[in-house]
Design a protein around this motif. Structure first.
Motif, PDB file in Angstrom:
ATOM      1  N   PRO A  13       6.185 -15.216   1.134  1.00  0.00           N
ATOM      2  CA  PRO A  13       5.415 -14.651   0.028  1.00  0.00           C
ATOM      3  C   PRO A  13       4.081 -14.047   0.472  1.00  0.00           C
ATOM      4  O   PRO A  13       3.653 -13.007  -0.052  1.00  0.00           O
ATOM      5  CB  PRO A  13       5.194 -15.859  -0.893  1.00  0.00           C
ATOM      6  CG  PRO A  13       6.336 -16.781  -0.583  1.00  0.00           C
ATOM      7  CD  PRO A  13       6.575 -16.622   0.888  1.00  0.00           C
ATOM      8  N   ARG A  16       4.769 -10.656   2.200  1.00  0.00           N
ATOM      9  CA  ARG A  16       5.128  -9.624   1.222  1.00  0.00           C
ATOM     10  C   ARG A  16       3.918  -9.176   0.415  1.00  0.00           C
ATOM     11  O   ARG A  16       3.791  -8.003   0.042  1.00  0.00           O
ATOM     12  CB  ARG A  16       6.251 -10.134   0.307  1.00  0.00           C
ATOM     13  CG  ARG A  16       7.600 -10.260   1.021  1.00  0.00           C
ATOM     14  CD  ARG A  16       8.724 -10.513   0.029  1.00  0.00           C
ATOM     15  NE  ARG A  16       8.620 -11.836  -0.583  1.00  0.00           N
ATOM     16  CZ  ARG A  16       9.147 -12.937  -0.068  1.00  0.00           C
ATOM     17  NH1 ARG A  16       9.824 -12.881   1.070  1.00  0.00           N
ATOM     18  NH2 ARG A  16       9.030 -14.096  -0.692  1.00  0.00           N
ATOM     19  N   LEU A  17       3.000 -10.094   0.157  1.00  0.00           N
ATOM     20  CA  LEU A  17       1.790  -9.757  -0.581  1.00  0.00           C
ATOM     21  C   LEU A  17       0.855  -8.896   0.269  1.00  0.00           C
ATOM     22  O   LEU A  17       0.295  -7.900  -0.216  1.00  0.00           O
ATOM     23  CB  LEU A  17       1.066 -11.032  -1.013  1.00  0.00           C
ATOM     24  CG  LEU A  17      -0.286 -10.853  -1.718  1.00  0.00           C
ATOM     25  CD1 LEU A  17      -0.098 -10.133  -3.045  1.00  0.00           C
ATOM     26  CD2 LEU A  17      -0.959 -12.211  -1.923  1.00  0.00           C
ATOM     27  N   ARG A  20       3.227  -5.525   1.561  1.00  0.00           N
ATOM     28  CA  ARG A  20       3.974  -4.802   0.532  1.00  0.00           C
ATOM     29  C   ARG A  20       5.147  -4.015   1.139  1.00  0.00           C
ATOM     30  O   ARG A  20       5.247  -2.791   0.954  1.00  0.00           O
ATOM     31  CB  ARG A  20       3.038  -3.849  -0.224  1.00  0.00           C
ATOM     32  CG  ARG A  20       1.779  -4.505  -0.737  1.00  0.00           C
ATOM     33  CD  ARG A  20       0.811  -3.530  -1.371  1.00  0.00           C
ATOM     34  NE  ARG A  20       0.415  -2.436  -0.476  1.00  0.00           N
ATOM     35  CZ  ARG A  20      -0.465  -2.550   0.504  1.00  0.00           C
ATOM     36  NH1 ARG A  20      -1.055  -3.716   0.736  1.00  0.00           N
ATOM     37  NH2 ARG A  20      -0.788  -1.511   1.253  1.00  0.00           N
TER      38      ARG A  20
END
Length: 230
Positions: A13, A16-17, A20
């Motif tokens: 997570p 991905r943050l 992006r």
């Protein structure tokens, strides 16, 4: 278990943050069965981002130095790699190289995904360098497809000369599987291994849009190191 904790709770997570990642061609990665994912290597974050976007577990052949690097970052890297089930590979000689091939073939024999960087090391300047034939040996030996993969944007995370890392948007592209069944039984022929490796490199090149250099990246890095010492 730790692999999935990293992927879905701790590291995935966050990655991905931060980056992006835009993913293209994910449908080309088989939902089951053995396959090799062969990609370019531009940044230390590449082997962390790819598993974060894949639905299946994937195993990397990671150079042994990643497991023994000094300092806090080195210890954290080793912890993450070991917890994720990545395989330490000694690249100190021919015998070590053969051991790495056996480890990779063992992963494929279990019907799993194996990630390989044909260049053998990170690109020193963002260009794509000549691939080593180990990827061809495993593809022909295990008789599995090869999915080309291109990381786009990760070189800018820590480009040469930068003190602080950037957080650019990243694209991860997967290409159509390459089928080398026409070369069955030819894994001992050097010309075949080179042809297969070059075909994989060209597929990566088309996905990445990089400039190609027909030299081994390790040789270029060694020459650069000698120049700095001189």
């Amino acid at each position: 278990m730790f692999y999935y904790l990293l992927k879905y709770v701790f590291l995935g997570p966050l990655l991905r943050l931060l980056f992006r990642p835009r993913v293209e061609g994910l449908e080309h990665v088989p939902a089951r069965g053995a396959a090799i994912v062969a990609g370019n290597h531009l940044s230390f974050v590449d082997p962390l981002l790819m598993p974060a976007v894949l639905k299946r577990r994937i195993t990397f052949l990671a150079k042994a130095e990643y497991f023994t690097a000094p300092g806090l970052r080195g210890r954290l890297t080793a912890l993450v790699l070991r917890g994720a089930g990545q395989i330490s590979v000694d690249r100190s000689g021919r015998a070590a190289g053969q051991a790495a091939l056996r480890k990779g073939l063992g992963v494929l024999a279990k019907g799993e995904l194996l990630a390989i960087y044909p260049e053998g090391t990170r690109s020193p300047d963002g260009r794509l360098y000549r691939g080593k034939v180990g990827v061809a040996v495993m593809a022909l030996g295990a008789q599995v497809p090869v999915i080309p993969c291109a990381m786009v944007g990760t070189f800018q995370i820590r480009a040469p000369g930068r003190v602080l890392p950037r957080l650019p948007a990243v694209t991860i592209r997967f290409g159509k599987p390459l089928d080398f069944s026409r070369f069955a039984g030819m894994a001992h022929q050097k010309t075949v291994l080179r042809a297969v490796t070059d075909e994989i490199a060209y597929a990566i090149l088309r996905l990445s849009g990089q400039e190609y250099v027909d030299r081994y990246a390790a040789d270029v890095k060694a020459a650069q190191a000698r120049g700095r010492r001189g």
